[in-house]
Design a protein around this motif. Structure first.
Motif, short mmCIF file in Angstrom:
data_model
loop_
_atom_site.label_atom_id
_atom_site.label_comp_id
_atom_site.label_asym_id
_atom_site.label_seq_id
_atom_site.Cartn_x
_atom_site.Cartn_y
_atom_site.Cartn_z
N VAL A 245 0.86 -1.18 0.00
CA VAL A 245 0.00 0.00 0.00
C VAL A 245 0.90 1.23 0.00
CG1 VAL A 245 -1.89 1.22 1.11
CG2 VAL A 245 -1.74 -1.28 1.30
N GLU A 246 0.69 2.09 -0.98
CA GLU A 246 1.54 3.27 -1.15
C GLU A 246 0.74 4.54 -0.91
OE1 GLU A 246 4.27 1.25 -4.69
OE2 GLU A 246 2.75 2.76 -5.17
N ALA A 247 1.37 5.49 -0.24
CA ALA A 247 0.77 6.81 -0.13
C ALA A 247 0.71 7.45 -1.50
CB ALA A 247 1.58 7.67 0.82
N ALA A 248 -0.39 8.12 -1.81
CA ALA A 248 -0.50 8.81 -3.09
C ALA A 248 0.50 9.96 -3.14
CB ALA A 248 -1.92 9.33 -3.30
N ILE A 249 1.17 10.09 -4.27
CA ILE A 249 2.11 11.19 -4.47
C ILE A 249 1.53 12.12 -5.52
CG2 ILE A 249 4.42 11.82 -5.30
CD1 ILE A 249 5.43 9.18 -4.17
N VAL A 250 1.34 13.36 -5.15
CA VAL A 250 0.78 14.34 -6.08
C VAL A 250 1.88 14.79 -7.03
CG1 VAL A 250 -0.35 16.57 -6.32
CG2 VAL A 250 -0.90 15.09 -4.37
N GLY A 251 1.66 14.55 -8.30
CA GLY A 251 2.67 14.94 -9.27
C GLY A 251 2.43 14.28 -10.61
N ARG A 252 3.38 14.43 -11.49
CA ARG A 252 3.30 13.89 -12.84
C ARG A 252 4.12 12.61 -12.93
NH1 ARG A 252 5.38 19.09 -16.00
NH2 ARG A 252 5.22 17.69 -17.81
N GLU A 253 3.63 11.64 -13.72
CA GLU A 253 4.36 10.39 -13.89
C GLU A 253 5.29 10.51 -15.09
OE1 GLU A 253 3.60 5.59 -14.45
OE2 GLU A 253 2.02 6.86 -13.60
N ILE A 254 6.59 10.47 -14.81
CA ILE A 254 7.61 10.61 -15.84
C ILE A 254 8.39 9.29 -15.91
CG2 ILE A 254 9.55 11.98 -16.68
CD1 ILE A 254 7.01 13.60 -16.39
N GLU A 255 8.64 8.83 -17.13
CA GLU A 255 9.27 7.53 -17.31
C GLU A 255 10.54 7.65 -18.13
OE1 GLU A 255 6.40 4.85 -18.95
OE2 GLU A 255 5.18 4.87 -17.13
N CYS A 256 11.39 6.63 -18.01
CA CYS A 256 12.64 6.60 -18.77
C CYS A 256 12.96 5.16 -19.12
CB CYS A 256 13.78 7.22 -17.95
SG CYS A 256 15.36 7.32 -18.83
N SER A 257 13.37 4.93 -20.35
CA SER A 257 13.80 3.60 -20.79
C SER A 257 15.30 3.46 -20.62
CB SER A 257 13.43 3.39 -22.26
OG SER A 257 12.03 3.41 -22.45
N SER A 299 3.47 11.42 -24.20
CA SER A 299 4.31 12.43 -24.82
C SER A 299 5.78 12.16 -24.52
CB SER A 299 3.93 13.83 -24.33
OG SER A 299 4.05 13.93 -22.92
N CYS A 300 6.61 12.29 -25.56
CA CYS A 300 8.05 12.10 -25.43
C CYS A 300 8.75 12.93 -26.50
CB CYS A 300 8.42 10.62 -25.57
SG CYS A 300 10.16 10.29 -25.26
N PRO A 301 9.64 13.82 -26.11
CA PRO A 301 10.10 14.04 -24.74
C PRO A 301 9.06 14.77 -23.90
CG PRO A 301 11.20 15.54 -26.25
CD PRO A 301 10.40 14.62 -27.10
N ALA A 302 9.07 14.46 -22.61
CA ALA A 302 8.14 15.11 -21.69
C ALA A 302 8.50 16.58 -21.54
CB ALA A 302 8.19 14.42 -20.33
N LYS A 303 7.47 17.38 -21.36
CA LYS A 303 7.67 18.82 -21.19
C LYS A 303 7.99 19.12 -19.72
CE LYS A 303 4.72 20.15 -25.09
NZ LYS A 303 4.55 18.77 -25.60
N VAL A 304 9.24 18.88 -19.38
CA VAL A 304 9.74 19.17 -18.04
C VAL A 304 11.04 19.95 -18.18
CG1 VAL A 304 8.67 17.14 -16.98
CG2 VAL A 304 10.98 16.98 -17.93
N PRO A 305 11.44 20.70 -17.15
CA PRO A 305 12.73 21.40 -17.21
C PRO A 305 13.88 20.44 -17.49
CG PRO A 305 11.43 22.17 -15.34
CD PRO A 305 10.71 20.98 -15.89
N ASP A 306 14.91 20.93 -18.16
CA ASP A 306 16.05 20.09 -18.52
C ASP A 306 16.66 19.42 -17.30
OD1 ASP A 306 15.71 20.81 -21.14
OD2 ASP A 306 17.35 22.26 -21.19
N GLU A 307 16.73 20.15 -16.18
CA GLU A 307 17.35 19.57 -15.00
C GLU A 307 16.50 18.44 -14.41
OE1 GLU A 307 15.22 23.41 -13.65
OE2 GLU A 307 16.43 22.70 -15.36
N VAL A 308 15.18 18.51 -14.60
CA VAL A 308 14.31 17.43 -14.14
C VAL A 308 14.49 16.20 -15.02
CG1 VAL A 308 11.90 16.70 -13.83
CG2 VAL A 308 12.64 18.98 -13.07
#
Length: 388
Positions: A245-257, A299-308
């Motif tokens: 059981v995991e606490a919900a984390i508010v945020g966006r799901e970002i993935e990497c292969s 969507s790929c690449p994800a629209k996140v800051p470069d450092e993220v």
């Protein structure tokens, strides 16, 4: 940017076991006993359609829900997952026996009323099974008994990363960020269910209740009301007596292969991608993943800051190394509203259809689907057998 630009020479490394023959023989193995049987069939459809037939001889082998290995028609269309069609391995075909000793690598076919016949040697197995009894080290252990090369991680990484509990233990011990969670074992649930639910309440609501050793969002429930917790736990236990059981984390799901590096090279990471549920689902559940493409946006690449993006790739490679993975893995992270990146999980045999996130992220990084299949087979062909 991704670090996939300089892919290594696929001919480097240890000697090719298929040297001297026209083409290496690849057994595509799929189906299996887990609740992800149909997803595995769908994955096999994609690989069978795309694999380079000029480069490889291909043998499709299905594992029925009762565990029987059978020869399957080389027909990708019959294995595709679509609304109204859930593909399945029929266990009534010709049976297949696999070798269990290092002195014999030939497959044997068993047909009713006929003597056993040799199907020939297999150079590498591409195991496209998802979930328990395939992705969890069981199949990998069997293949190791005969020194048969295979695509993907070995026994330990496959087993530990299949279990969301021990996955988090490994990540935390490596200093990688994971979210709050609790574990409900079968004994704990039978002995004191109230205490188990109290431990969940301490996480705060909402929570996600998951089978510890399942994937493809099978058996997962998002719980916002404590009165629905017990039912959610029982629903997860239908797939696995051990529940996370995991606490919900508010945020966006970002993935990497991630792809294994050659030799001592570092793992290679793709451009990062994002999954967004745009309608009809509380979260990225089974139907959203496989049956309702219009309800999600990939969507790929994800629209996140470069450092993220750089941090997601760093964590993906670090998780791959901490787990001792080989071949491939997809690493899922959360990018929180506070700007933090938190590991969610790693998949040692992620969805692998042309439309799945793992190949899509490599496509966006300059490595096409057919070329990706070839790279994974070559990694397996050049990997040493036995302990490594």
């Amino acid at each position: 940017m991704s670090n996939s630009e300089n892919l290594p020479d696929a001919t480097a490394g240890t000697p090719d076991p298929a040297a001297g023959r026209a083409r290496p023989r690849v057994a595509i193995v799929f189906g299996g006993r887990s609740s992800e049987h149909v997803v595995s069939c769908s994955t096999a459809a994609g690989v069978l359609r795309a694999i380079d037939r000029d480069a490889y001889d291909v043998i499709p082998i299905g594992i029925a829900r009762d565990g029987r290995w059978v020869l399957v028609d080389d027909d990708p269309t019959a294995l595709e997952l679509a609304p109204g069609h859930l593909p399945e391995v029929n266990g009534n075909g010709s049976g297949v026996l696999v070798p269990l000793s290092t002195g014999e690598r030939s497959l044997t076919v068993l047909e009713a009323g006929r003597p056993p016949r040799a199907l020939g040697q297999v150079d590498v197995v591409f195991p496209l099974l998802h979930g328990p009894f395939g992705e969890d080290g069981t199949l990998q252990g069997m293949l190791d008994l005969s020194d048969t090369r295979y695509v993907g991680s070995g026994v330990l990484a496959s087993a530990v990363m299949m279990d969301k509990h021990y996955m988090k233990v490994v990540f935390a011990s490596a200093g990688l960020p994971v979210g709050p969670y609790t574990v409900i074992s079968d004994r704990q649930w039978g002995r004191d269910p109230a205490a188990a639910m109290d431990a969940v309440a301490a996480l705060g609501y909402p929570v996600f209740v998951k089978p510890a050793r399942a994937g493809s969002s099978v058996g997962i429930t998002r719980v916002t009301d404590p009165s629905r917790l017990e039912a959610a736990i029982e629903a997860a236990r239908l797939h696995d007596p051990k529940v996370v059981v995991e606490a919900a984390i508010v945020g966006r799901e970002i993935e990497c292969s991630v792809l294994e590096g050659r030799g001592t090279d570092a793992p290679r990471t793709s451009e990062v991608g994002e999954i967004e549920v745009v309608q009809g689902h509380e979260f990225y559940d089974f139907e959203a993943k496989y049956l309702a493409d219009q309800d999600v946006r990939l969507s790929c690449p994800a629209k996140v800051p470069d450092e993220v993006a750089a941090e997601v790739r760093r964590l993906a490679a670090a998780a791959f190394e901490a787990a001792g993975c080989e071949g491939l893995a997809r690493v899922d992270c959360f990018y929180t509203e506070h700007g933090d990146v938190v590991l969610n999980e790693i998949n040692t045999m992620p969805g692998f259809t042309p439309h799945s996130m793992y190949p899509q992220m490599w496509e966006a990084s300059g490595l096409g689907y057919r070329e990706l299949i070839d790279e994974l087979i070559q990694l397996a062909l050049h990997r040493r057998v036995g302990l490594r």
